[in-house]
Enzyme design. Sequence first.
Site, PDB file in Angstrom:
ATOM      1  N   LYS A 113     124.754 133.484  -9.681  1.00 27.41           N
ATOM      2  CA  LYS A 113     124.073 132.233  -9.317  1.00 27.41           C
ATOM      3  C   LYS A 113     124.726 131.015  -9.970  1.00 27.41           C
ATOM      4  O   LYS A 113     124.652 129.916  -9.443  1.00 27.41           O
ATOM      5  CB  LYS A 113     122.594 132.279  -9.732  1.00 27.41           C
ATOM      6  CG  LYS A 113     121.800 133.499  -9.305  1.00 27.41           C
ATOM      7  CD  LYS A 113     121.432 133.508  -7.853  1.00 27.41           C
ATOM      8  CE  LYS A 113     120.305 134.436  -7.457  1.00 27.41           C
ATOM      9  NZ  LYS A 113     120.518 135.869  -7.555  1.00 27.41           N
TER      10      LYS A 113
HETATM   11  C1  LIG Z   1     120.323 136.983  -6.654  1.00 30.72           C
HETATM   12  C2  LIG Z   1     120.962 138.279  -6.974  1.00 30.72           C
HETATM   13  C3  LIG Z   1     121.339 139.201  -5.974  1.00 30.72           C
HETATM   14  C4  LIG Z   1     121.004 139.000  -4.522  1.00 30.72           C
HETATM   15  O1  LIG Z   1     121.768 137.970  -3.919  1.00 30.72           O
HETATM   16  P1  LIG Z   1     121.320 137.336  -2.530  1.00 30.72           P
HETATM   17  O2  LIG Z   1     122.202 136.151  -2.325  1.00 30.72           O
HETATM   18  O3  LIG Z   1     119.877 136.944  -2.724  1.00 30.72           O
HETATM   19  O4  LIG Z   1     121.481 138.372  -1.471  1.00 30.72           O
HETATM   20  C5  LIG Z   1     122.029 140.345  -6.357  1.00 30.72           C
HETATM   21  N1  LIG Z   1     122.312 140.590  -7.654  1.00 30.72           N
HETATM   22  C6  LIG Z   1     121.961 139.735  -8.635  1.00 30.72           C
HETATM   23  C7  LIG Z   1     122.287 140.085 -10.050  1.00 30.72           C
HETATM   24  C8  LIG Z   1     121.285 138.545  -8.340  1.00 30.72           C
HETATM   25  O5  LIG Z   1     120.936 137.705  -9.336  1.00 30.72           O
END
Ligand SMILES: *Cc1c(COP(=O)(O)O)cnc(C)c1O
Length: 471
Positions: A113
């Site tokens: 993120k």
């Molecule tokens: C947010 C997240 C995901 C999922 O990603 P999306 O874009 O919502 O499909 C997978 N792994 C981790 C560690 C995350 O923080």
Amino acid sequence: MRYISTRGRAKASGFEEVLLAGLAEDGGLYVPEHGPEPFDAEGMRRLQGRDYAEVAAEILSRFAGDAIDPDRLAEITRESYAGFTHRAVAPLVQIGTDEWLLELFHGPTLAFKDFALQVLGRLYQHVLEKRNTRVTIVGATSGDTGSAAIEAIRGRSRASIFILHPAGKVSEVQRLQMTTVHAPNVHNIAIDGTFDDCQALVKAMFNDAAFRKEMHLSGVNSINWVRIALQVVYYFTAALALGAPDRKVSFCVPSGNFGNVFAGLVALRMGLPISRLVVASNENDILTRVLCTGEHRLAEVCPTISPSMDIQISSNFERLLFYMHEGDAKQVSALMHDLADKGVFRIDPQAMDSIRPPFVAGRCDDAQTLSTIASVFAETGLVIDPHSAVGVAVARQRMKEDDEAGTPMISLATAHPAKFPDAVERAIGIRPALPAHLADLHRRPEHYTSLPNDLPSLMHHIRAHADAAQG
Ligand SMILES: *Cc1c(COP(=O)(O)O)cnc(C)c1O
């Protein structure tokens, strides 16, 4: 560059509006009206060997158009990725013949993120200064988005941020990463309720037009198009490192809200030679079911050891529906209404065929997740987190079944193992240590406010602590 809504009833908007609004007024998601302009082979070769931040500025400029000055954009991406602890920013590690791991956890909060939110925080500040206004960012988190958003907004003079988490229901590391940040514009709220309660409270505030206007509310959740645009970048750098534009690669993506893997589709539409986009789910396998059968049917969320993927409604899937139906917003609206009314929608087989390939999907339960952490460790000495392990497990299933020998398979490692030490310890008997900048996390003082699951108390709290109202 102009953006339109997947539901077709909001007016077209520019890059800045899309950045600040997140969701379109008609409840749809923004997508570019045209383009963006794809890269040809020469254009891709020019990106080879460049710094991550430079590639990011180049790709983002295709989405921003002339909304942001190119020099300012280059400065923003340079500052954003300077804080990552690996010099390659998104390094590739080989874990088998034709099998690679793309490490997306070297940012300040140890999950992918950060790639989008570090830039988003700086873009916000830039646009808000230009417009001489302020915003109040409100969001709910079940895990990694909250800390990444707080880290991106802390200390920025033009924004206050309020993050709601369900009291006692996020992991200790995840909670500490949010509540130990001390900045006058950062406000953590523990709600006596579930994640769904938190999300319902946030939705209710956004639906209160007067409050929304008074507080200049803004959202940073994963439906924000600018987050998608920034996630396109690592698909490019990884594929270029392994031979693009002259060789195809495949990606496997541990998925929840479908934002990350959707960015892979955008990369493909921008000319990147991608063979397969493998969508990996944990036991909450709605994405796998819909991609295999065309039927999207809601079920109960079941808690797993990869909690950031414990999701039933994958908001970004709506953008895929829009592309599958060649931009027919009426059909997208009809499907989304079916989902709201009946908890299910069925996609026309022809529309499904239009996205297969590149999309394929697979699922992995907790037992397989643990055994994959163990086998990767035994084979390579690398410690991976449970989300990344879901990806590797599903990638390996695909590599066995597919006749794609020789095409590199790149699994996205979405979080650092130290974020999920309990699952990792169960798998290999080792508790992964936090990186140096977070080593004393457990000793830092926490600050948060506990509130009941009650809208008026929450609104009162936000009014009292935000300073956007006069802006
Ligand atoms: C947010 C997240 C995901 C999922 O990603 P999306 O874009 O919502 O499909 C997978 N792994 C981790 C560690 C995350 O923080």
